[in-house]
Design an enzyme around this catalytic site. Structure first.
Site, PDB file in Angstrom:
ATOM      1  CE  LYS A 237      49.095  37.282  45.222  1.00  0.00           C
ATOM      2  NZ  LYS A 237      48.722  38.180  45.233  1.00  0.00           N
ATOM      3  CB  SER A 290      49.073  37.145  32.906  1.00  0.00           C
ATOM      4  OG  SER A 290      49.603  36.012  33.636  1.00  0.00           O
ATOM      5  CB  CYS A 346      39.262  37.449  31.507  1.00  0.00           C
ATOM      6  SG  CYS A 346      37.856  36.869  31.702  1.00  0.00           S
TER       7      CYS A 346
END
Length: 573
Positions: A237, A290, A346
């Protein structure tokens, strides 16, 4: 007309057109000039913008007819203009009101489950060979440029940065072509007369990946190829904000001969994720994103009996020893690592700790600001642009609120990127921003918002401390542990830093120390959930499980094969 895709030959640079599916989709023609490249995953119906299709069982499937349910679609926007590019379906939505009708995700999982017996029994060298062809194909510059185009269009990063996105993912595909070495088990013979034990690494079954918006090619390539190489089938996904790169990557692999159902791509957001987390046929889930989402995914996925690896947020600190670091090269490295990709990495450097005298730090800070001012903000397709837009209007507004809160709390804004104007575009632009916390006390909690929040924007927070021990203490006190760096010409200081620092990935004169795929991505502390890392040997272990076989072959008949008491081998009674 037939839904078609361009099958690119890996033996030449020619691009030929081949039938992709016999499924009839009369309204799938892309309006001339709408996009630079053909997009066979976009379905043009009666709406103003195309719908993104799912890739299930080897072909693109148009979304279910939900004309009366447009609220189940998510807008995919160009972050440079905020114009709608396409509508992304929620794949957990049923085709109709009948509860017996499977969702699109259910269809993808079913296809993966049915493909698993054949694919898992395919010899590992055959699976490796297909990925070797895939890697060779992705090496073609025109192929990488096409993927990068969709990344820049939907994500906003510069074309050069998007090409890097593809390349770093390609490196993981290359590593997956030698997966057999890391899948080898162990054996020990003659534990007792005629008794041997062998352990094997075997695939899990259907695995799933939930990818973020910030690396639309690299992260899917962290996930799917290694899973496929180890014999699993996969349901991916992508982010609803950046779906096209994953669609293109899947179609390429399908065109090269991957059997239908082995790799499926479904779209959606929270509802689709929830169905992935609870689906009984999905054995393992990979996630990058996140902290709030990752903690939820790890918690719910684990409760439903799944393996979960989750890379989460970060607040990466760089320590600069002002008295011996190479000043010019260090400043260039810091500015690039802080503001590249608009800070939406990140592993971006978001905190700089200057070590030394406060008066000297102001000179360093001035030069950092001057170097940051050289960066051009704009549309990622424009020549010379260094910093593209943030992914959404909401992300931009959040970053601007944090900047203002930081100033209100006493910080000095040495470079304010708010309100930057990009001629001809009304997108989500925020220029490089430098926040100065001045001299901080390492024994006190740092509460300024620019430091405590993961801003995920081109915002750099700078502070000064007198000694290396202070910098190490501040860095280790932070909840996150993705990465860190030190800039110094002192081997002794570097050795002390790498030994005492807690972050899982350490750079010495390297601003973004992301390991190549011979190793694994080893963030720690609050930057990870689960205990098995992405790619490398650790990644192979995540996608496989041990099966141990103990066999007893006696050449003479009448041997003792066991009785009612606990079997004990190698012991004489």
């Amino acid at each position: 007309m037939m839904l078609a895709t361009r099958l690119r030959s890996i033996r030449s640079n020619t691009i030929i057109t081949a039938a992709f599916s016999t499924q009839s989709i009369d309204s799938n023609d892309s309006p001339p000039g709408r996009f630079k490249y053909d997009a066979p995953w976009l379905h043009y119906s009666n709406h103003n913008h195309p719908d993104v299709m799912n890739f299930i069982n080897g072909s693109f499937r148009p979304p279910a007819d939900t004309d009366g349910m447009r609220s189940s679609y998510i807008e995919c926007r160009d972050p440079s203009t905020n114009e709608v590019l396409s509508y992304v379906p929620e794949s957990s939505i049923k085709d109709d009101s009948a509860s017996t009708t499977p969702s699109e995700l259910e269809k993808a999982v079913t296809a993966a489950k049915e493909a698993y017996p054949s694919w898992s029994s395919t010899p590992v060298q055959t699976r490796q060979r297909l990925l070797l062809e895939y890697a060779h194909f992705l090496h073609k510059k025109e192929v990488r440029e096409e993927i990068a185009y969709w990344i820049t269009l939907e994500n906003g990063k510069t074309m050069a940065d998007a090409m890097g996105d593809v390349w770093r993912g390609l490196e993981v595909v290359e590593a997956a072509t030698r997966v057999g070495n890391d899948m080898m088990g162990d054996s020990l013979q003659n534990l007792s007369s005629g008794l041997d034990t062998t352990s094997y690494r075997v695939p899990l079954g259907v695995c799933a990946g939930i990818a973020p918006f910030n690396f639309p090619a690299m992260i899917p390539l962290w996930m799917a190829p290694l899973s496929l190489a180890t014999g699993n089938t996969y349901v991916l996904k992508p982010s609803e904000k950046t779906p096209s790169a994953a669609m293109l990557l899947a179609s390429y692999l399908n065109d090269l001969g991957l059997p239908p159902g082995v790799l499926n791509v479904v779209n959606g957001s929270r509802d689709t994720v929830d169905e992935i987390l609870t689906h009984p046929d999905i054995k393992a889930i990979s996630f990058v994103g996140s902290n709030s989402a990752g903690e939820y995914i790890h918690d719910i996925g684990s409760k439903n009996g799944k393996r979960v690896q989750a890379n989460l947020g970060a607040k990466n600190h760089a320590t600069i020893l002002m008295d011996d670091a190479d000043r010019a090269s260090t400043i260039k490295a810091i500015v690039g690592a802080a503001f590249g990709a608009a800070g939406q990495r990140c592993m971006a450097l978001s905190v700089i700790i200057l070590v030394g005298d406060m008066s000297e730090s102001q000179g360093w800070l001035d030069e950092i600001v001057q170097e940051a001012k050289k960066l051009k903000v704009g549309n990622g397709f424009q020549e010379g642009v260094d910093v593209g837009p943030l992914i959404s209007k909401e992300a931009t507004e959040r970053a601007e609120r944090i900047i203002q809160s930081s100033i209100d709390e006493g910080a000095a804004c040495r470079l304010d990127g708010r309100g930057v104007v990009v001629d001809g575009y009304s997108g989500n632009f925020l220029g490089p921003t430098v926040i100065d916390l001045n001299c901080v006390n390492p024994n006190e909690l740092i509460t300024n918002s620019a430091y405590t929040e993961e801003i995920f924007a081109p915002v750099l927070t700078v502070m000064t401390v007198p000694a290396l021990d202070d910098a190490i203490k501040i860095t280790n006190s932070n909840d996150y542990g993705n990465g860190c760096a030190i800039f110094t010409s002192s081997g002794a200081a570097a050795r002390k830093y790498q030994f005492e620092i807690e972050a899982g990935q350490v750079g010495i004169n390297v601003p973004i120390p992301v390991p190549l795929p011979f190793f694994s991505f080893t963030g720690n502390k609050a930057s990870i959930r689960g205990d098995v890392n992405f790619y490398g040997k650790s990644g192979v272990h995540f996608f496989t499980q041990l099966k141990t076989v103990t066999s007893n072959w006696q050449y003479q008949k009448g041997a003792d094969l066991g009785g009612v008491t606990m079997p004990v081998v190698g012991k004489k009674h």
